[in-house]
Scaffold this active site. Structure first.
Site, PDB file in Angstrom:
ATOM      1  N   LYS A  53      74.962  49.706  44.438  1.00  0.00           N
ATOM      2  CA  LYS A  53      74.317  50.621  43.485  1.00  0.00           C
ATOM      3  C   LYS A  53      75.198  50.847  42.254  1.00  0.00           C
ATOM      4  CE  LYS A  53      71.575  52.900  47.063  1.00  0.00           C
ATOM      5  NZ  LYS A  53      72.079  52.264  48.288  1.00  0.00           N
ATOM      6  N   PRO A  88      77.474  50.302  30.536  1.00  0.00           N
ATOM      7  CA  PRO A  88      76.868  48.965  30.613  1.00  0.00           C
ATOM      8  C   PRO A  88      77.888  47.836  30.689  1.00  0.00           C
ATOM      9  CG  PRO A  88      75.651  50.323  29.063  1.00  0.00           C
ATOM     10  CD  PRO A  88      76.853  51.138  29.476  1.00  0.00           C
TER      11      PRO A  88
HETATM   12  O1  C5P Z   1      69.663  53.322  58.782  1.00  0.00           O
HETATM   13  P1  C5P Z   1      68.528  53.170  57.810  1.00  0.00           P
HETATM   14  O2  C5P Z   1      67.461  52.199  58.279  1.00  0.00           O
HETATM   15  O3  C5P Z   1      67.991  54.477  57.336  1.00  0.00           O
HETATM   16  O4  C5P Z   1      69.249  52.445  56.574  1.00  0.00           O
HETATM   17  C1  C5P Z   1      68.785  52.474  55.341  1.00  0.00           C
HETATM   18  C2  C5P Z   1      69.652  51.629  54.461  1.00  0.00           C
HETATM   19  O5  C5P Z   1      68.962  51.494  53.237  1.00  0.00           O
HETATM   20  C3  C5P Z   1      71.017  52.229  54.146  1.00  0.00           C
HETATM   21  O6  C5P Z   1      71.952  51.165  54.150  1.00  0.00           O
HETATM   22  C4  C5P Z   1      70.866  52.802  52.749  1.00  0.00           C
HETATM   23  O7  C5P Z   1      72.016  52.633  51.971  1.00  0.00           O
HETATM   24  C5  C5P Z   1      69.757  51.949  52.167  1.00  0.00           C
HETATM   25  N1  C5P Z   1      68.958  52.546  51.096  1.00  0.00           N
HETATM   26  C6  C5P Z   1      68.106  53.618  51.226  1.00  0.00           C
HETATM   27  N2  C5P Z   1      67.373  54.091  50.163  1.00  0.00           N
HETATM   28  C7  C5P Z   1      67.479  53.491  49.000  1.00  0.00           C
HETATM   29  C8  C5P Z   1      68.342  52.391  48.856  1.00  0.00           C
HETATM   30  C9  C5P Z   1      69.043  51.935  49.931  1.00  0.00           C
HETATM   31  O8  C5P Z   1      67.979  54.170  52.307  1.00  0.00           O
HETATM   32  N3  C5P Z   1      66.715  53.910  47.995  1.00  0.00           N
END
Ligand code: C5P
Length: 240
Positions: free
Chosen positions: A72, A77
């Protein structure tokens, strides 16, 4: 609504397993346990705190896996562009960027070697109250749609978006947008923890998600391979 390019993505690559683990050895052990039940892995902030993050990326590539580097990026920039340019040399498929138009444009302008840039829309752990805390007055769907349009205009390839907003994205955003959906909870594992906007694999795919990110339901399963296989079977069934 079907995904943007239903034939272009092999069904077995639609599951992205999040390796949210403290160090690379634990990540490798989980990947080896899962075996051929997953082809795409996400590595991110937690693993990045340990030595061996990039060796793990190289190892995953050596195993024939695809890699999503979820750091992320959010900075001025120039710094984001330099980070994306350097990451492009590593053979990852996806990375994430956060921030305004100039930051997304910098990331998109620096990507190379097939690396795709995904913009974070609104974290799946945030609900409307949390967004109000951050100063956003609109509802989550409107924010996600607006950020997705801006991301594509900036040259990004897609977005990370909760399953609940995917249908609106598919209805209103251009078809080439790649939609990666975390916050996925299989029906037999409804532990939600800090994710507030969750969805089953089937419903997320039916809404039009291209890829599903699954972390804890696989990582914390008694049998992670069986958990991954069950999700793969659900994906295959949902895609018909
Ligand atoms: O354990 P879980 O299935 O909740 O994992 C979700 C993963 O998705 C984590 O690694 C988290 O960093 C990522 N994530 C998220 N929401 C976002 C972007 C990434 O939950 N918007």
């Amino acid at each position: 609504m079907p995904p943007a390019n239903p034939c272009a993505i092999p069904a077995a690559e639609r599951l992205i397993v999040a390796l949210d683990l403290p160090e690379p050895a634990a990540a490798r052990a989980l990947v080896e346990r899962i075996g051929d039940a997953a082809r795409f892995y996400k590595i991110g902030m937690e693993l990045c705190m340990s030595p061996g993050f990039f060796e793990l990326l190289d190892w995953l590539r050596g195993q024939g896996k695809k890699v999503f580097v979820d750091l992320k990026f959010f900075d001025i920039p120039e710094t984001v562009a330099r980070a994306v340019r350097a990451l492009s040399e590593r053979g990852a498929q996806f990375c994430t960027v956060h921030g305004n138009q100039a930051i997304m444009q910098a990331a998109a302008g620096a990507k190379a070697h097939g690396l795709k840039v995904l913009a974070v829309t609104a974290l799946t752990s945030l609900d409307r109250g949390d967004l109000e805390d951050l100063g956003f007055q609109c509802d989550v769907e409107t924010l996600v749609l607006s950020r997705a349009r801006r991301a594509l205009a900036a040259g990004c390839d897609g977005v990370v978006s909760s399953g609940l907003e995917v249908a609106r994205l598919r209805a209103e955003a251009p078809r080439e947008l790649i939609v990666v959906t975390p916050g996925i909870r299989p029906l037999d594992n409804r532990e939600v923890a800090d994710q507030k906007r969750v969805m089953t694999p089937t419903r997320a795919l039916q809404a039009g998600a291209d890829y599903l990110v699954v972390g804890r339901p696989i990582r914390d399963a008694a049998d992670p391979r069986a958990a991954a296989l069950a999700i793969q079977a659900e994906i295959a069934a949902a895609l018909g």
